[in-house]
Scaffold this active site. Structure first.
Site, PDB file in Angstrom:
ATOM      1  N   ARG A  71      44.227  47.330 112.408  1.00  0.00           N
ATOM      2  CA  ARG A  71      43.797  47.584 113.789  1.00  0.00           C
ATOM      3  C   ARG A  71      43.332  46.314 114.487  1.00  0.00           C
ATOM      4  NH1 ARG A  71      39.587  51.683 112.497  1.00  0.00           N
ATOM      5  NH2 ARG A  71      40.271  51.578 110.344  1.00  0.00           N
ATOM      6  N   GLU A 108      33.361  50.604 103.880  1.00  0.00           N
ATOM      7  CA  GLU A 108      32.566  51.837 103.987  1.00  0.00           C
ATOM      8  C   GLU A 108      33.196  52.894 103.091  1.00  0.00           C
ATOM      9  OE1 GLU A 108      32.527  53.495 107.923  1.00  0.00           O
ATOM     10  OE2 GLU A 108      30.961  54.949 107.439  1.00  0.00           O
TER      11      GLU A 108
HETATM   12  O1  LIG Z   1      32.764  46.450 108.408  1.00  0.00           O
HETATM   13  P1  LIG Z   1      33.601  47.092 107.336  1.00  0.00           P
HETATM   14  O2  LIG Z   1      32.829  48.111 106.547  1.00  0.00           O
HETATM   15  O3  LIG Z   1      34.271  46.098 106.465  1.00  0.00           O
HETATM   16  O4  LIG Z   1      34.723  47.963 108.055  1.00  0.00           O
HETATM   17  C1  LIG Z   1      35.458  47.506 109.153  1.00  0.00           C
HETATM   18  C2  LIG Z   1      36.909  47.416 108.849  1.00  0.00           C
HETATM   19  O5  LIG Z   1      37.416  48.711 108.465  1.00  0.00           O
HETATM   20  C3  LIG Z   1      38.556  49.014 109.235  1.00  0.00           C
HETATM   21  O6  LIG Z   1      39.731  48.548 108.648  1.00  0.00           O
HETATM   22  P2  LIG Z   1      40.488  49.260 107.446  1.00  0.00           P
HETATM   23  O7  LIG Z   1      40.272  48.438 106.212  1.00  0.00           O
HETATM   24  O8  LIG Z   1      40.135  50.703 107.401  1.00  0.00           O
HETATM   25  O9  LIG Z   1      42.006  49.028 107.797  1.00  0.00           O
HETATM   26  P3  LIG Z   1      43.042  49.446 108.947  1.00  0.00           P
HETATM   27  O10 LIG Z   1      42.704  48.617 110.156  1.00  0.00           O
HETATM   28  O11 LIG Z   1      44.332  49.074 108.327  1.00  0.00           O
HETATM   29  O12 LIG Z   1      42.902  50.924 109.233  1.00  0.00           O
HETATM   30  C4  LIG Z   1      38.321  48.268 110.528  1.00  0.00           C
HETATM   31  O13 LIG Z   1      39.529  48.058 111.246  1.00  0.00           O
HETATM   32  C5  LIG Z   1      37.690  46.988 110.070  1.00  0.00           C
HETATM   33  O14 LIG Z   1      38.638  45.993 109.714  1.00  0.00           O
HETATM   34  N1  LIG Z   2      33.733  54.783 110.792  1.00  0.00           N
HETATM   35  C1  LIG Z   2      34.781  53.977 110.972  1.00  0.00           C
HETATM   36  N2  LIG Z   2      35.685  54.247 111.936  1.00  0.00           N
HETATM   37  C2  LIG Z   2      36.735  53.428 112.107  1.00  0.00           C
HETATM   38  N3  LIG Z   2      36.958  52.330 111.391  1.00  0.00           N
HETATM   39  C3  LIG Z   2      36.084  52.031 110.449  1.00  0.00           C
HETATM   40  N4  LIG Z   2      36.034  51.005 109.568  1.00  0.00           N
HETATM   41  C4  LIG Z   2      34.945  51.173 108.804  1.00  0.00           C
HETATM   42  N5  LIG Z   2      34.279  52.266 109.156  1.00  0.00           N
HETATM   43  C5  LIG Z   2      34.968  52.820 110.183  1.00  0.00           C
END
Ligand SMILES: O=P(O)(O)OC[C@H]1O[C@H](OP(=O)(O)OP(=O)(O)O)[C@H](O)[C@@H]1O
Ligand SMILES: Nc1ncnc2[nH]cnc12
Length: 184
Positions: A71, A108
């Protein structure tokens, strides 16, 4: 708590649109997680342009914008273009051909490993880190560490949404951290 009052009416209006257009999905991708789905926001041309402008406005002159898969890519590309900077994709492990530099971190909801191409970072390059969500800060802290290990000067981080209750900022000491919307 929603941090919708920055004292800048234009910025407050963008934050309100983010509140309206980021969909809340309970128990996704696992029980207990309230997922912030940015796809309705991305589909709104005006709101998308406004958040890109707001996220770019926090930085001065930068050489590169680093965006986290997946994202983060959606925001980092337009922010880089807005700033006249190049883009560094921070990818999940196994997606980039070598040579790569890597770091592992906790999410998370799970654990992950990220990689970049160190050859794209000139020593001392000024880099802005961009992502959609700051949650625990694991992804952002790992990204900063990885960039610094490649010689980058990380000048700050710009997020769309900060989940303040998860304490991500604590993992980014001494860094400039900006968010369009902060929620608990
Ligand atoms: O602060 P944090 O606890 O590290 O979480 C934040 C990260 O989690 C999500 O990515 P995700 O790894 O879910 O990947 P995606 O963008 O491919 O859905 C979001 O886009 C951040 O990169
Ligand atoms: N609650 C949440 N929603 C979307 N992206 C996330 N990445 C980590 N936590 C998230």
């Amino acid at each position: 708590m929603s941090d919708l009052v920055t004292g800048d009416p234009a910025r407050d209006a963008v934050a309100r649109r983010v509140t309206e257009l980021v969909r809340l999905v309970p128990d996704y991708p696992q029980p207990g997680v309230l997922f912030r789905d940015i796809t309705p926001l991305l589909a709104d041309a005006r709101a998308f342009a406004d958040v890109v402008a707001a996220m770019a406005s926090v930085a001065g002159q930068v050489d590169l914008v680093a965006g986290m898969e997946a994202r983060g890519f959606l925001l980092a590309g337009p922010v880089a273009t807005a700033l006249g900077a190049g883009l560094v994709p921070v990818r999940k492990a196994g997606k980039l051909p070598g040579p790569t530099a890597s770091a592992t971190y906790a999410l998370e909801y799970g654990e992950a490993e990220i990689e970049i191409h160190p050859a794209t970072i000139t020593p001392g390059a000024r880099v802005l880190v961009v992502d959609d969500v700051l949650a625990t800060g694991g992804t952002a802290a790992a990204t900063v560490g990885l960039l610094r290990s490649c010689g980058a000067d990380v000048v700050g981080l710009s997020f769309l949404v900060e989940l303040a209750g998860l304490g991500g900022r604590a993992h980014l000491p001494g860094l400039s951290v900006d968010t369009v919307l902060t929620v608990d």
